[in-house]
Design a protein around this motif. Structure first.
Motif: not given
Length: 125
Positions: A96, A85, A77, A80-81
């Motif tokens: 993104k 971002e 998680q 991915s962030s």
């Protein structure tokens, strides 16, 4: 069944499917994992290697991703962030809108496989 009405690519698959059915052959989990590893490697090479180096070992501009994943500092998680971002203050751009969630997952799985030693350095076959 008329073979001339089938698309050319389907002609090849008919004998292959028949052979699979006769022999009871199914794709192995290892083959599926290997394919996933190759896709993760491919995505990594396109989006990450320029800064994080080949094989996720770190580069001149960015850290070794294997270490962060292996130590557990970065889980899927968080990974991915960060990818989506970015970390602008550390020079990491966000991707993104340029990369899909599935691509990020593939890259994470590749890095995790390298971190755990399940995947050797170099291009997966």
């Amino acid at each position: 069944m008329q073979f001339d009405s089938l698309a050319p690519g389907r002609l090849v698959s008919i004998p292959a499917l028949a052979l699979v059915a006769l022999l009871g052959i199914t794709p192995t989990i290892a083959a599926q994992e290997h394919s996933a590893a190759h896709e993760g490697w491919r995505q990594y090479m396109v989006h990450c290697a320029r800064c994080h180096g080949d094989d996720a070992m770190g580069g001149v501009m960015a850290p070794d991703l294997r270490t962060s994943v292996k130590k557990g500092t970065v889980d899927q998680q968080a990974f991915s962030s960060i990818v989506l971002e970015g970390r602008r203050e550390q020079g990491m751009p966000g991707f993104k809108g340029q990369i899909t969630d599935q691509q990020v997952t593939s890259i994470y799985e590749y890095v995790a496989a390298r971190a755990s030693g399940k995947l050797k350095s170099g291009r997966p076959a």
